[in-house]
Design an enzyme around this catalytic site. Structure first.
Site, PDB file in Angstrom:
ATOM      1  N   ASP A 187      36.416  44.657  47.051  1.00 42.78           N
ATOM      2  CA  ASP A 187      37.490  44.482  46.934  1.00 42.78           C
ATOM      3  C   ASP A 187      38.374  45.889  46.649  1.00 42.78           C
ATOM      4  O   ASP A 187      38.196  46.283  45.646  1.00 42.78           O
ATOM      5  CB  ASP A 187      38.292  43.534  46.047  1.00 42.78           C
TER       6      ASP A 187
ATOM      7  N   ASP B 230      41.258  32.445  52.615  1.00 40.10           N
ATOM      8  CA  ASP B 230      41.628  32.171  50.985  1.00 40.10           C
ATOM      9  C   ASP B 230      42.236  31.140  50.911  1.00 40.10           C
ATOM     10  O   ASP B 230      43.325  30.688  51.532  1.00 40.10           O
ATOM     11  CB  ASP B 230      42.615  33.399  50.326  1.00 40.10           C
TER      12      ASP B 230
END
Length: 258
Positions: A17, A136
């Site tokens: 990330d 998500d």
């Protein structure tokens, strides 16, 4: 599994990330901490025996900017395993630029929710195998809902419906992150994965919650996903990829050992 079928090796995928050019990791998508240089980490995981690598520019969409192409190019020069890149990809031109920079697959999340036709067009132009739809999701009032902009915005779209649409439009695989489990190290959201895995006919990558090798085993032995993605346990050197793979193999899960 039917008689005569070969069980494919399960993939172990570290995730980078990236925010402001650095690898970060938080808990439930907040309180980010620095974990190092993305190019160095990518090279390390390539040598460590990762099956694939996922690189997500986690604030590109919410900041309304493009992904950092030069980082993708530098990373691609250092890795020899399949490499998926996502974050801030909003068009066919963006997809093309990422693939030309050296990525093997693109991951689209917020842009796909806002414009589902992007999945269809991407699959048509590049092939389904190049298009990963990243999602998500979080449980709200006993239903899993899809979030965008790095988990900041609730779309009120039900997860199962969105996954079915993404598959119908030509997504090659789904990368599903449980926001409730992200960074907690409490284990993957087995309930969510069980609900989704029976609704899907394309590969599913489980993400969010890995804290120790048994968590990866729980997902893979129940065949709830084709691959498991993890970040904290690898970035912080709690376990090496080889250690995890050897543990999985000892427990009867097919993995590719280098």
């Amino acid at each position: 599994m039917k008689a005569g079928e070969i069980m494919l090796a399960k993939r172990i995928i570290p995730c980078l990330d990236v925010k402001d050019g650095r690898v970060v990791k938080g808990v439930n998508f907040v309180n980010l901490r620095d974990e190092g240089d993305p190019v160095e980490l990518a090279e390390y995981y390539d040598q460590e025996g990762a099956d694939e690598l996922v690189f997500l520019d986690i604030t590109a969409s919410s900041d309304k900017r493009d992904i950092v192409i030069d980082l993708v190019e530098k990373t691609a020069k250092k890795v020899f395993i399949p490499f998926t890149v996502g974050g801030g990809i909003r068009s066919i031109e963006d997809m093309n630029a990422i693939l030309e920079a050296g990525a093997d697959k693109v991951a689209i999340n917020s842009a796909a929710v806002k414009n589902p036709e992007l999945i269809t067009k991407g699959a048509r132009k590049f092939g389904s195998q190049f298009v990963t739809v990243a999602i998500d999701a979080k449980k709200i009032n006993e239903k899993w809902k899809v979030f965008i902009h790095g988990g900041r915005k609730d779309t009120d779209i039900e997860l199962v419906n969105w996954i079915k649409e993404a598959e119908k439009r030509g997504a090659g695989e789904i990368l599903l992150t449980s926001m409730d489990r992200d960074g907690t190290r409490a284990g993957y959201d087995l309930e969510m994965l069980a609900a989704i895995s029976k609704e899907i006919n394309i590969p599913l990558i489980a993400s969010g919650g890995a804290g120790k090798p048994v968590h990866l085993k729980e997902v893979l032995e129940k065949n709830l996903a084709d691959a498991v993605l993890a970040a904290s346990i690898f970035h912080e050197k709690d376990y090496s990829i080889q250690e995890v793979k050897e543990y999985l193999k000892e427990n009867g899960i097919p993995v590719s050992l280098h």
